[in-house]
Scaffold this motif. Structure first.
Motif, PDB file in Angstrom:
ATOM      1  N   ALA A  97      19.359  18.289  15.500  1.00 55.78           N
ATOM      2  CA  ALA A  97      19.284  19.805  15.785  1.00 55.78           C
ATOM      3  C   ALA A  97      19.230  20.630  15.968  1.00 55.78           C
ATOM      4  N   HIS A  98      17.639  20.490  14.690  1.00 56.48           N
ATOM      5  CA  HIS A  98      16.933  22.100  14.113  1.00 56.48           C
ATOM      6  C   HIS A  98      15.703  21.531  14.201  1.00 56.48           C
ATOM      7  N   GLY A  99      15.297  20.469  15.499  1.00 49.94           N
ATOM      8  CA  GLY A  99      14.011  20.316  15.257  1.00 49.94           C
ATOM      9  C   GLY A  99      13.157  19.561  14.223  1.00 49.94           C
ATOM     10  N   LEU A 100      13.729  18.480  13.309  1.00 48.28           N
ATOM     11  CA  LEU A 100      13.415  17.781  12.352  1.00 48.28           C
ATOM     12  C   LEU A 100      13.580  16.217  12.319  1.00 48.28           C
ATOM     13  N   ARG A 101      12.533  15.304  12.451  1.00 43.62           N
ATOM     14  CA  ARG A 101      12.823  14.005  13.031  1.00 43.62           C
ATOM     15  C   ARG A 101      12.379  14.011  11.981  1.00 43.62           C
ATOM     16  N   VAL A 102      13.061  12.579  11.628  1.00 41.23           N
ATOM     17  CA  VAL A 102      13.283  11.508  10.437  1.00 41.23           C
ATOM     18  C   VAL A 102      11.743  10.697  10.912  1.00 41.23           C
ATOM     19  N   PHE A 103      10.492  10.022   9.716  1.00 39.99           N
ATOM     20  CA  PHE A 103       9.866   9.505  10.229  1.00 39.99           C
ATOM     21  C   PHE A 103      10.035   8.398   9.433  1.00 39.99           C
ATOM     22  N   ASP A 104      11.374   8.302   8.186  1.00 42.82           N
ATOM     23  CA  ASP A 104      11.118   7.004   6.959  1.00 42.82           C
ATOM     24  C   ASP A 104      12.378   7.435   6.552  1.00 42.82           C
ATOM     25  N   VAL A 105      12.143   6.456   5.805  1.00 44.44           N
ATOM     26  CA  VAL A 105      13.884   6.122   4.386  1.00 44.44           C
ATOM     27  C   VAL A 105      14.052   5.330   3.805  1.00 44.44           C
ATOM     28  N   GLU A 106      13.630   6.108   2.103  1.00 48.76           N
ATOM     29  CA  GLU A 106      14.262   4.983   1.373  1.00 48.76           C
ATOM     30  C   GLU A 106      15.238   4.778   0.705  1.00 48.76           C
ATOM     31  N   ARG A 107      15.954   3.402   0.514  1.00 49.89           N
ATOM     32  CA  ARG A 107      16.860   2.858  -0.095  1.00 49.89           C
ATOM     33  C   ARG A 107      17.169   3.121  -1.650  1.00 49.89           C
ATOM     34  N   LEU A 108      17.426   4.186  -2.321  1.00 48.58           N
ATOM     35  CA  LEU A 108      17.317   4.030  -4.282  1.00 48.58           C
ATOM     36  C   LEU A 108      19.197   3.637  -4.657  1.00 48.58           C
ATOM     37  N   ALA A 109      18.709   3.200  -5.751  1.00 47.82           N
ATOM     38  CA  ALA A 109      20.232   3.048  -6.718  1.00 47.82           C
ATOM     39  C   ALA A 109      21.266   3.951  -7.050  1.00 47.82           C
ATOM     40  N   THR A 110      20.550   4.732  -7.101  1.00 45.75           N
ATOM     41  CA  THR A 110      21.601   6.399  -7.297  1.00 45.75           C
ATOM     42  C   THR A 110      22.505   6.410  -6.857  1.00 45.75           C
ATOM     43  N   HIS A 111      23.815   7.140  -7.856  1.00 43.89           N
ATOM     44  CA  HIS A 111      24.825   7.310  -6.997  1.00 43.89           C
ATOM     45  C   HIS A 111      25.667   6.279  -6.821  1.00 43.89           C
ATOM     46  N   GLY A 112      25.221   5.035  -6.465  1.00 42.70           N
ATOM     47  CA  GLY A 112      25.716   3.715  -5.287  1.00 42.70           C
ATOM     48  C   GLY A 112      25.337   3.623  -4.984  1.00 42.70           C
ATOM     49  N   ALA A 142       8.475   1.156   9.304  1.00 40.16           N
ATOM     50  CA  ALA A 142       9.806  -0.105   9.299  1.00 40.16           C
ATOM     51  C   ALA A 142      10.935   0.496   8.586  1.00 40.16           C
ATOM     52  N   THR A 143      10.890   0.532   7.491  1.00 41.54           N
ATOM     53  CA  THR A 143      12.271   0.387   6.683  1.00 41.54           C
ATOM     54  C   THR A 143      13.045   1.710   7.779  1.00 41.54           C
ATOM     55  N   LEU A 144      12.362   2.710   7.807  1.00 38.76           N
ATOM     56  CA  LEU A 144      13.348   3.037   9.065  1.00 38.76           C
ATOM     57  C   LEU A 144      13.974   1.829   9.799  1.00 38.76           C
ATOM     58  N   ASP A 145      13.118   1.767  10.871  1.00 42.29           N
ATOM     59  CA  ASP A 145      13.790  -0.034  11.929  1.00 42.29           C
ATOM     60  C   ASP A 145      14.931  -0.027  11.974  1.00 42.29           C
ATOM     61  N   GLU A 146      14.694  -0.812  10.092  1.00 40.63           N
ATOM     62  CA  GLU A 146      15.833  -1.300   9.565  1.00 40.63           C
ATOM     63  C   GLU A 146      16.872  -1.072   8.781  1.00 40.63           C
ATOM     64  N   VAL A 147      16.847   0.338   8.666  1.00 40.76           N
ATOM     65  CA  VAL A 147      17.974   0.956   8.563  1.00 40.76           C
ATOM     66  C   VAL A 147      18.911   1.721   9.515  1.00 40.76           C
ATOM     67  N   ARG A 148      18.000   1.730  10.713  1.00 41.03           N
ATOM     68  CA  ARG A 148      18.663   2.256  12.253  1.00 41.03           C
ATOM     69  C   ARG A 148      19.472   0.950  12.543  1.00 41.03           C
ATOM     70  N   ALA A 149      18.814   0.119  12.160  1.00 44.46           N
ATOM     71  CA  ALA A 149      18.962  -1.700  13.133  1.00 44.46           C
ATOM     72  C   ALA A 149      20.548  -2.152  12.089  1.00 44.46           C
ATOM     73  N   GLU A 150      20.385  -1.878  10.788  1.00 45.11           N
ATOM     74  CA  GLU A 150      21.699  -2.274   9.548  1.00 45.11           C
ATOM     75  C   GLU A 150      22.487  -1.647  10.331  1.00 45.11           C
ATOM     76  N   GLU A 151      22.474  -0.549  10.081  1.00 42.25           N
ATOM     77  CA  GLU A 151      23.472   0.046  10.552  1.00 42.25           C
ATOM     78  C   GLU A 151      24.628   0.432  11.955  1.00 42.25           C
ATOM     79  N   ALA A 152      23.412  -0.016  13.170  1.00 38.57           N
ATOM     80  CA  ALA A 152      24.167  -0.381  14.050  1.00 38.57           C
ATOM     81  C   ALA A 152      24.804  -1.755  14.106  1.00 38.57           C
ATOM     82  N   ALA A 153      23.804  -2.664  14.029  1.00 41.66           N
ATOM     83  CA  ALA A 153      23.950  -3.774  13.353  1.00 41.66           C
ATOM     84  C   ALA A 153      25.672  -4.166  12.324  1.00 41.66           C
ATOM     85  N   ARG A 154      26.085  -2.872  11.499  1.00 39.19           N
ATOM     86  CA  ARG A 154      27.466  -3.284  11.092  1.00 39.19           C
ATOM     87  C   ARG A 154      28.266  -2.258  11.854  1.00 39.19           C
ATOM     88  N   GLY A 155      28.018  -1.580  12.831  1.00 38.67           N
ATOM     89  CA  GLY A 155      29.430  -0.514  14.300  1.00 38.67           C
ATOM     90  C   GLY A 155      29.085  -0.067  14.074  1.00 38.67           C
TER      91      GLY A 155
END
Ligand SMILES: [Zn+2]
Length: 421
Positions: free
Chosen positions: A248-263, A279-292
């Motif tokens: 909504a503010h013109g920012l496109r996500v291009f990568d994501v990392e999974r961190l152990a911090t804060h649970g 690839a990780t971005l596609d993976e997290v998107r797919a995981e969230e979609a699969a989990r509903g």
């Protein structure tokens, strides 16, 4: 762990939220209802034990449109924003985490003497000091005057501002666009998220990278981390609403990392300029979609699991007390207060709670009115059981207690009641 002042004014006002703070959509499904609770950092002086405490609904709902989980009652932000200062330089593991981030960004974005890094809610300079050491020009934006002074004294240039679109434009005019804009563990604390994200986009301009860290809602659900819900945390992100908000503010996500911090957190990278999706971005998107995560059903079962956990804890507590066991707790932070108040624990059940912060010692926890003592005093109390409230650093605390000579049982209650061996 905290360097902020505890609020001195009683919290007196709260506002019912009418629509999603991110997209304006309708708040529908109840995600978690923890009843009416006092604000988690409103520690009570012992002489005011008998006075009524203001309590406010602590309830998280899901936006039917963008799926952002958020509180439906906002407590007077002025009185509670000091919790921003939680991430102080006192935590060794947090400093190590920050240094790794700094090193990796310098390498990844090729940052050097000609670059510019801006951090929103930069606190006492705990992170930017590593950029200063590496010779990368930077600027902290910190709303708390006393905290900003600590940063400046440590050599980190800092401006006292609430980040929003207008204040960001001012920063760009006085300095320049940033190559890297950092917003770590702050998005949840900001009521006007749209103005804040607009500020991040302004700072980054057309070519900068925005890096945002936030606890991942998926981990909150899987770990039954309901105690990370408190009045100072207005919203709880998964990648799904985060991408929608940034877009909504013109920012496109291009990568994501999974961190152990804060649970379990996500570090999301976005920019105005299109960049190939990792690839990780596609993976997290797919995981969230699969989990509903885009369906109500995903959110509907959580409150039931929370109530079951609380029931299990209450029955353990009742039987331990009936057996005459003396029980204490460790770590008087926000998540402990959410837990104790949701479980309706009182100072009859838990004799005392230890915390290293001198500002909390000598006071009573909000709601439960359990007295806060020093860790040394807790060890002298000849307790049978100690409940560790900050489960995310449970191992570290258990070791400290053993090193201090504690021979009783050490337990955590989240995601289920268990004992440290
Ligand atoms: Zn929404």
């Amino acid at each position: 762990m905290t360097i902020a002042c505890l609020p001195t004014l009683p919290v007196s006002s709260a506002m019912q939220v009418t629509g999603c703070r991110a997209c304006g959509g309708q708040l529908g499904t109840v995600f978690c209802d923890l009843g009416e609770q006092p604000v988690s950092n409103s520690y009570v002086p012992p002489e005011r034990r008998g006075e009524p405490e203001p309590r406010f609904p602590l309830r998280a709902l899901v936006c039917s449109t963008c799926r952002l989980v958020q509180l439906d009652t906002v407590v007077d932000a002025e009185a509670i924003f000091s919790d921003y200062a939680y991430f102080s330089s006192a935590s060794e593991s947090w400093l190590a985490h920050s240094k790794r981030f700094c090193d990796s960004m310098i390498q990844r974005l090729g940052l050097g003497a000609d670059s510019f890094v801006v951090e929103a809610a930069s606190n006492d300079g705990y992170l930017l000091k590593y950029f200063v050491e590496a010779g990368v020009p930077c600027l902290g934006i910190e709303p708390a005057v006393n905290v900003a002074e600590v940063a400046r004294a440590a050599g980190v240039p800092t401006e006292v501002l609430f980040l929003g679109k207008e204040t960001a434009r001012g920063v760009v005019r006085r300095y320049r666009h940033a190559d890297l804009v950092v917003a770590n563990n702050v998005l949840a604390h900001v009521p006007p998220v749209n103005d804040f994200v607009a500020g991040l986009a302004e700072l980054a301009g057309s070519s900068g990278v925005v890096s945002i860290e936030a606890p991942h809602l998926l981990q909150l659900v899987d770990g039954v981390q309901f105690d990370t819900i408190y009045h100072e945390h207005y919203s709880y992100y998964s990648l799904l609403p985060m991408e929608r908000l940034l877009a909504a503010h013109g920012l496109r996500v291009f990568d994501v990392e999974r961190l152990a911090t804060h649970g379990g957190s996500l570090r999301v990278f976005a920019s105005a300029a299109p960049r190939p999706a990792s690839a990780t971005l596609d993976e997290v998107r797919a995981e969230e979609a699969a989990r509903g995560l885009d369906d109500d059903a995903f959110y509907e079962g959580f409150d039931v699991r929370v109530q079951a956990l609380l029931e299990e804890f209450r029955s353990w507590l009742a039987s331990a007390r009936a057996a005459g066991r003396r029980i204490g707790a460790y770590g008087a932070a926000a998540k402990g207060n959410t837990f104790l108040n949701a479980a309706r624990v009182t100072a009859e059940d838990i004799i005392a709670v230890a915390d290293r912060s001198p500002k909390k010692q000598g006071r009573l926890l909000p709601g439960s009115h359990i007295p806060v003592v020093t860790p040394e005093a807790l060890l002298r109390m000849e307790l049978d059981d100690i409940l560790l409230l900050p489960w995310n650093i449970g191992e570290e605390l258990a070791q400290q207690l053993r090193a201090g000579g504690f021979r009783g049982r050490i337990l955590v209650a989240v995601p289920r009641l268990r004992e440290y061996r």
